[in-house]
Design a protein around this motif. Structure first.
Motif, PDB file in Angstrom:
ATOM      1  N   VAL A 139      -2.113   1.303  10.463  1.00 12.02           N
ATOM      2  CA  VAL A 139      -0.866   1.646   9.786  1.00 12.02           C
ATOM      3  C   VAL A 139      -1.149   2.577   8.606  1.00 12.02           C
ATOM      4  N   ARG A 140      -2.196   2.269   7.843  1.00 16.28           N
ATOM      5  CA  ARG A 140      -2.548   3.110   6.696  1.00 16.28           C
ATOM      6  C   ARG A 140      -2.781   4.563   7.133  1.00 16.28           C
ATOM      7  N   GLU A 141      -3.483   4.743   8.227  1.00 19.29           N
ATOM      8  CA  GLU A 141      -3.782   6.094   8.718  1.00 19.29           C
ATOM      9  C   GLU A 141      -2.515   6.808   9.173  1.00 19.29           C
ATOM     10  N   ARG A 142      -1.597   6.060   9.785  1.00 14.80           N
ATOM     11  CA  ARG A 142      -0.332   6.663  10.216  1.00 14.80           C
ATOM     12  C   ARG A 142       0.473   7.142   9.015  1.00 14.80           C
ATOM     13  N   ILE A 143       0.490   6.331   7.955  1.00 15.67           N
ATOM     14  CA  ILE A 143       1.220   6.714   6.747  1.00 15.67           C
ATOM     15  C   ILE A 143       0.607   7.968   6.135  1.00 15.67           C
ATOM     16  N   GLU A 144      -0.728   7.973   6.024  1.00 12.36           N
ATOM     17  CA  GLU A 144      -1.396   9.131   5.408  1.00 12.36           C
ATOM     18  C   GLU A 144      -1.207  10.391   6.242  1.00 12.36           C
ATOM     19  N   LYS A 145      -1.167  10.245   7.566  1.00 11.36           N
ATOM     20  CA  LYS A 145      -0.996  11.396   8.450  1.00 11.36           C
ATOM     21  C   LYS A 145       0.372  12.042   8.259  1.00 11.36           C
ATOM     22  N   LEU A 146       1.382  11.220   7.940  1.00  7.54           N
ATOM     23  CA  LEU A 146       2.748  11.721   7.787  1.00  7.54           C
ATOM     24  C   LEU A 146       3.128  11.949   6.329  1.00  7.54           C
ATOM     25  N   SER A 147       2.175  11.839   5.423  1.00  3.71           N
ATOM     26  CA  SER A 147       2.483  11.848   3.988  1.00  3.71           C
ATOM     27  C   SER A 147       3.249  13.099   3.540  1.00  3.71           C
ATOM     28  N   ASN A 148       2.990  14.234   4.174  1.00  5.43           N
ATOM     29  CA  ASN A 148       3.664  15.476   3.769  1.00  5.43           C
ATOM     30  C   ASN A 148       5.068  15.609   4.347  1.00  5.43           C
ATOM     31  N   ASP A 149       5.435  14.707   5.253  1.00  4.79           N
ATOM     32  CA  ASP A 149       6.742  14.810   5.921  1.00  4.79           C
ATOM     33  C   ASP A 149       7.666  13.644   5.588  1.00  4.79           C
ATOM     34  N   LEU A 150       7.354  12.903   4.512  1.00  5.59           N
ATOM     35  CA  LEU A 150       8.158  11.734   4.162  1.00  5.59           C
ATOM     36  C   LEU A 150       9.280  12.107   3.204  1.00  5.59           C
ATOM     37  N   THR A 151      10.412  11.437   3.381  1.00  6.21           N
ATOM     38  CA  THR A 151      11.516  11.594   2.447  1.00  6.21           C
ATOM     39  C   THR A 151      11.213  10.805   1.173  1.00  6.21           C
ATOM     40  N   SER A 152      12.036  10.964   0.143  1.00  3.97           N
ATOM     41  CA  SER A 152      11.821  10.221  -1.108  1.00  3.97           C
ATOM     42  C   SER A 152      11.877   8.724  -0.879  1.00  3.97           C
ATOM     43  N   THR A 153      12.806   8.279  -0.032  1.00  7.97           N
ATOM     44  CA  THR A 153      12.900   6.843   0.291  1.00  7.97           C
ATOM     45  C   THR A 153      11.651   6.380   1.020  1.00  7.97           C
ATOM     46  N   GLU A 154      11.189   7.171   1.978  1.00  6.59           N
ATOM     47  CA  GLU A 154       9.993   6.806   2.735  1.00  6.59           C
ATOM     48  C   GLU A 154       8.757   6.814   1.853  1.00  6.59           C
ATOM     49  N   ARG A 155       8.713   7.713   0.860  1.00  9.64           N
ATOM     50  CA  ARG A 155       7.571   7.720  -0.067  1.00  9.64           C
ATOM     51  C   ARG A 155       7.537   6.444  -0.896  1.00  9.64           C
ATOM     52  N   LYS A 156       8.690   5.938  -1.289  1.00 13.34           N
ATOM     53  CA  LYS A 156       8.733   4.667  -2.025  1.00 13.34           C
ATOM     54  C   LYS A 156       8.199   3.533  -1.161  1.00 13.34           C
ATOM     55  N   LEU A 157       8.586   3.535   0.099  1.00 14.80           N
ATOM     56  CA  LEU A 157       8.105   2.493   1.010  1.00 14.80           C
ATOM     57  C   LEU A 157       6.604   2.625   1.252  1.00 14.80           C
ATOM     58  N   SER A 158       6.137   3.846   1.462  1.00 22.60           N
ATOM     59  CA  SER A 158       4.714   4.039   1.730  1.00 22.60           C
ATOM     60  C   SER A 158       3.880   3.651   0.522  1.00 22.60           C
ATOM     61  N   THR A 159       4.350   3.977  -0.673  1.00 22.27           N
ATOM     62  CA  THR A 159       3.611   3.619  -1.887  1.00 22.27           C
ATOM     63  C   THR A 159       3.511   2.110  -2.028  1.00 22.27           C
ATOM     64  N   ALA A 160       4.617   1.407  -1.802  1.00 19.92           N
ATOM     65  CA  ALA A 160       4.610  -0.053  -1.910  1.00 19.92           C
ATOM     66  C   ALA A 160       3.679  -0.681  -0.882  1.00 19.92           C
ATOM     67  N   LEU A 161       3.676  -0.149   0.331  1.00 16.79           N
ATOM     68  CA  LEU A 161       2.819  -0.691   1.386  1.00 16.79           C
ATOM     69  C   LEU A 161       1.340  -0.458   1.080  1.00 16.79           C
ATOM     70  N   LEU A 162       1.010   0.716   0.577  1.00 11.88           N
ATOM     71  CA  LEU A 162      -0.395   1.030   0.323  1.00 11.88           C
ATOM     72  C   LEU A 162      -0.926   0.342  -0.929  1.00 11.88           C
ATOM     73  N   LEU A 163      -0.057   0.060  -1.898  1.00 14.68           N
ATOM     74  CA  LEU A 163      -0.502  -0.604  -3.122  1.00 14.68           C
ATOM     75  C   LEU A 163      -0.930  -2.042  -2.862  1.00 14.68           C
ATOM     76  N   ASP A 164      -0.296  -2.690  -1.886  1.00 10.66           N
ATOM     77  CA  ASP A 164      -0.671  -4.070  -1.560  1.00 10.66           C
ATOM     78  C   ASP A 164      -0.860  -4.177  -0.050  1.00 10.66           C
ATOM     79  N   TYR A 165      -1.781  -3.339   0.447  1.00  8.00           N
ATOM     80  CA  TYR A 165      -2.001  -3.236   1.891  1.00  8.00           C
ATOM     81  C   TYR A 165      -2.947  -4.332   2.368  1.00  8.00           C
ATOM     82  N   PRO A 166      -2.676  -5.002   3.487  1.00  3.97           N
ATOM     83  CA  PRO A 166      -1.508  -4.866   4.361  1.00  3.97           C
ATOM     84  C   PRO A 166      -0.408  -5.881   4.067  1.00  3.97           C
ATOM     85  N   PHE A 167      -0.602  -6.656   2.988  1.00  5.40           N
ATOM     86  CA  PHE A 167       0.243  -7.833   2.772  1.00  5.40           C
ATOM     87  C   PHE A 167       1.694  -7.487   2.473  1.00  5.40           C
ATOM     88  N   ALA A 168       1.934  -6.353   1.816  1.00  4.05           N
ATOM     89  CA  ALA A 168       3.313  -5.965   1.532  1.00  4.05           C
ATOM     90  C   ALA A 168       4.113  -5.805   2.818  1.00  4.05           C
TER      91      ALA A 168
END
Length: 283
Positions: free
Chosen positions: A3-32
């Motif tokens: 999942v982490r790799e999928r998020i990083e692969k799409l990092s340049n194509d995320l909306t502001s809402t998706e960036r908030k979700l990706s940041t929260a997931l990566l800060l407490d990965y994978p438990f969030a």
């Protein structure tokens, strides 16, 4: 793909809402990502439909599929040699040659796991003599930590290897100062004690944690500023540390060569005070 790799692969194509979700997931990965969808939406000030659209964009069929994938990653991180042997690939032909070919493949994969930029950053951190370096590994991986510390202390001063006994760790924690470095080696079947040490070091002593782990990521990654995710899977019952060792030796060589005059002087001084326990030829 994790999942982490999928998020990083799409990092340049995320909306502001998706960036908030990706940041929260990566800060407490994978438990969030294992929280209920309503809790994840609330924590990120988004909505359950936004979360569903995000995980679909990552390539999952829905939030349950997303969570099953995360749970699978966690299970991979706790697999024992018995479990690994059951799914290992048989070695055909000449055993030694075939086994070493697998080891070579692990070393080759290590070049893909770490970028040149990250390699240089970590080399600079370990070479910075304003920082003290504290090193420790797990039950099976501590020889890697010892290899790093024994060579690094011949290159520079203020390098300390922590013993395995947690009762001694407070002495080292009390020595640590802000911006010092705690280098931890922790591969799957991760040790809770090392995670507690890293948390205490960052929160109470404000040190920088550099973690060497595997692709499934030790929980210590939540406290680390740099993560070296080395390949370890050799398709046998044993995880292979050959790639990790090659990365450590590359770091040591890079640091030593960067200021060879200083390294040479340090090694010569080191050898001049080394105690000689060789046979006495005059006996």
């Amino acid at each position: 793909m994790q999942v982490r790799e999928r998020i990083e692969k799409l990092s340049n194509d995320l909306t502001s809402t998706e960036r908030k979700l990706s940041t929260a997931l990566l800060l407490d990965y994978p438990f969030a990502g294992l929280e209920p969808i309503q809790e994840l939406a609330k924590a990120t000030n988004t909505s359950p439909p936004s979360v569903s659209r995000f995980v679909t964009k990552l390539g999952f069929q829905g939030f349950q599929d997303f969570q099953r994938h995360l749970i699978g990653e966690l299970k991979q991180g706790q697999r024992s040699p018995v479990e690994l042997q059951a799914s290992s690939a048989p070695i055909h032909g000449a055993f030694l040659e075939s086994f070493l070919e697998r080891a070579c493949a692990v070393v080759k994969d290590a070049t893909k796991a770490v970028s040149e930029a990250q390699f240089e950053r970590i080399a600079d951190i370990l070479a910075d003599e304003k920082r003290s370096i504290y090193v420790i590994g797990g039950r099976m991986s501590d020889p890697l930590a010892q290899h790093l510390s024994r060579h690094l202390r011949q290159i520079r001063a203020k390098v300390f290897h922590l013993p395995a006994d947690p009762e001694v760790w407070p002495e080292y924690l009390l020595r640590m100062r802000a911006r010092d470095v705690l280098f931890v080696v922790d591969f799957r079947r991760y040790q809770d004690s090392l995670s507690a040490l890293a948390q205490k070091a960052t929160q109470a002593r404000h040190v920088q944690v550099v973690l060497m782990t595997d692709e499934w990521l030790s929980p210590i990654s939540a406290h680390a500023s740099e993560v070296l995710a080395a390949p370890i899977d050799s398709s046998t019952l044993w995880d292979s540390y050959t790639g990790a060792l090659a990365l450590l030796e590359a770091l040591l060589t890079r640091i030593a060569d960067d200021d060879w005059d200083q390294t040479k002087s340090r090694i010569e001084e080191w050898d001049s005070v080394r105690l000689d326990f060789g046979d006495n030829q005059d006996d």
